[in-house]
Design an enzyme around this catalytic site. Structure first.
Site, PDB file in Angstrom:
ATOM      1  N   ASN A  91     -51.963-131.890  93.841  1.00 23.69           N
ATOM      2  CA  ASN A  91     -52.816-131.276  94.866  1.00 23.69           C
ATOM      3  C   ASN A  91     -52.041-130.088  95.440  1.00 23.69           C
ATOM      4  OD1 ASN A  91     -54.402-130.587  97.049  1.00 23.69           O
ATOM      5  ND2 ASN A  91     -53.895-132.405  98.266  1.00 23.69           N
ATOM      6  N   LYS A 140     -53.071-127.945  97.476  1.00 29.31           N
ATOM      7  CA  LYS A 140     -53.529-127.582  98.832  1.00 29.31           C
ATOM      8  C   LYS A 140     -53.765-126.070  98.890  1.00 29.31           C
ATOM      9  CE  LYS A 140     -50.862-131.468 100.446  1.00 29.31           C
ATOM     10  NZ  LYS A 140     -50.481-132.258 101.568  1.00 29.31           N
ATOM     11  N   HIS A 196     -59.730-136.066 101.581  1.00 31.65           N
ATOM     12  CA  HIS A 196     -58.284-136.008 101.840  1.00 31.65           C
ATOM     13  C   HIS A 196     -58.072-136.093 103.351  1.00 31.65           C
ATOM     14  CE1 HIS A 196     -54.186-134.466 102.107  1.00 31.65           C
ATOM     15  NE2 HIS A 196     -54.061-134.774 100.828  1.00 31.65           N
ATOM     16  N   GLU A 211     -56.269-134.516 105.271  1.00 28.58           N
ATOM     17  CA  GLU A 211     -56.259-133.206 105.961  1.00 28.58           C
ATOM     18  C   GLU A 211     -57.686-132.737 106.232  1.00 28.58           C
ATOM     19  OE1 GLU A 211     -53.659-131.227 103.181  1.00 28.58           O
ATOM     20  OE2 GLU A 211     -51.996-132.482 103.869  1.00 28.58           O
ATOM     21  N   GLU A 271     -53.474-143.094 100.378  1.00 28.99           N
ATOM     22  CA  GLU A 271     -52.475-142.187 100.932  1.00 28.99           C
ATOM     23  C   GLU A 271     -52.249-142.515 102.410  1.00 28.99           C
ATOM     24  OE1 GLU A 271     -52.245-138.336  98.471  1.00 28.99           O
ATOM     25  OE2 GLU A 271     -53.723-138.035 100.024  1.00 28.99           O
ATOM     26  N   GLY A 326     -46.500-135.427 102.924  1.00 26.70           N
ATOM     27  CA  GLY A 326     -45.741-134.214 103.237  1.00 26.70           C
ATOM     28  C   GLY A 326     -44.587-134.451 104.194  1.00 26.70           C
ATOM     29  N   SER A 380     -45.541-138.280  99.507  1.00 24.83           N
ATOM     30  CA  SER A 380     -44.136-137.988  99.199  1.00 24.83           C
ATOM     31  C   SER A 380     -43.669-138.590  97.870  1.00 24.83           C
ATOM     32  CB  SER A 380     -43.239-138.424 100.359  1.00 24.83           C
ATOM     33  OG  SER A 380     -43.590-137.686 101.530  1.00 24.83           O
TER      34      SER A 380
END
Ligand code: PEP
Length: 247
Positions: free
Chosen positions: A9, A11, A92, A94, A164, A170, A210
Site C-alpha cells: 500500500n 498510500k 483502510h 486512514e 490491521e 506506520g 509495521s
C-alpha cells in the site's frame, strides 16, 4: 489451500518518475506460490497498466459505489477496470479515521468492487484504546460482519480481509505474530458464524501493521495468517521483493 497474498500500500507516495524507477527494478522478479499486488495512487495506475510485469497485480486504494455521477474527488469502478485494477483496498483505517469512512460505506464499496470483478481487500482493526479496554474482538467482529452484509458465499470465499491493529500502522510497533494470529482466527470464526466453515476456510486474511522483510516470515508461519498488507516497507523495490519472497 489458501494462496498467500502480499499487497503493498503505497498510500500517497511516489510520483511518476519514482513509479517508473520502481517498476524497472522489479521487472524481472518472479513470484511463485504467492500473489503479489501493488496498491498505488490513482495517478500511478496507468503507468502500472503499461509497464508492470504481469506477475505483480494492480491494486487501487479506494473505489466509489456508483459507476459515474456527481461525486467530486471519487473514482468509479469502471475507471479502475479500464486500468486493469484487480484489487482494491477498502476501509483502510486512514480512510475511516480521516475521511469519514463508515462500516456502511465500506459495505457499499465492497459490493461495487464485486459488481465489476475487482477483489476487495477489506481492512478491519482496533485502536490502541480499544485494545487496552479489551474490545479488540468486539470491534473486528462488528467491522467484519458489517463489511460482508449482502455478499454471497462465493463472493466471501474470494475476499481478502486485512486485520490491521491501528496502533501498529506506520509506527514500527507490530503486533506479535501470535497475537495477530489469535485475532485473525477469531475473524475467521466470525465469517464461519455469518456464513459457514467452508467459506471461512477459504477467505484469505492478512495481517498489516509495521510488517517488514525481517518479520514477515514469523507472521506467515502462523496457522491463520495468509499474507500481509504492507505500507512503508513496500515503497522500496528490494524490500517489496523480499516481502514477497518471505511469504
Ligand atoms: C498500511 O498502510 O496498511 C500499513 C500496514 O502500513 P505500515 O506497513 O507502514 O505499518
Amino acid at each position: 489451500m489458501r494462496t498467500p497474498i502480499i499487497a503493498g500500500n503505497w498510500k500517497m507516495n511516489k510520483n511518476r518518475a519514482e513509479t517508473k524507477s520502481f517498476i524497472e527494478q522489479v521487472k524481472d522478479f518472479s513470484v511463485d506460490g504467492v500473489e503479489a499486488v501493488l496498491c498505488v495512487p490513482y495517478t500511478d495506475l496507468a503507468i502500472l497498466k503499461d509497464s508492470l510485469p504481469s506477475q505483480i497485480k494492480i491494486g487501487a486504494q479506494n473505489i466509489h459505489w456508483a459507476d459515474n455521477g456527481a461525486f467530486t474527488g471519487e473514482i468509479s469502478p469502471l475507471m479502475l477496470k479500464e486500468l486493469d485494477v484487480q484489487y482494491v483496498i477498502i476501509g483502510h483505517s486512514e480512510r475511516r479515521e480521516m475521511f469519514g469512512e463508515t462500516d456502511e460505506t465500506v459495505n457499499k464499496r465492497v459490493h461495487a468492487a464485486y459488481k465489476h470483478g475487482i477483489t476487495p481487500i477489506v481492512c478491519v482493526g482496533e485502536k490502541l484504546e480499544e485494545r487496552e479496554a479489551g474490545k479488540t474482538k468486539e470491534i473486528v467482529k462488528e467491522q467484519t460482519e458489517k463489511a460482508l452484509v449482502g455478499l454471497s458465499s462465493e463472493q466471501v470465499k474470494q475476499l481478502v480481509i486485512a486485520y490491521e491493529p491501528i496502533w501498529a500502522i506506520g509506527t514500527g510497533k507490530s503486533s506479535s505474530a501470535e497475537d495477530a494470529n489469535e485475532v485473525i482466527s477469531y475473524i475467521r470464526s466470525v465469517v464461519a458464524d455469518q456464513y459457514d466453515q467452508q467459506v471461512a476456510n477459504e477467505v484469505r486474511i492478512q495481517y498489516g501493521g509495521s510488517v517488514k522483510p525481517e518479520n514477515i516470515v514469523s507472521f506467515l508461519a502462523q496457522s491463520d495468517i495468509d499474507g500481509a498488507l504492507v505500507g512503508g516497507a513496500s515503497l522500496e523495490p528490494n524490500s517489496f521483493m523480499a516481502l514477497v519472497k518471505g511469504a
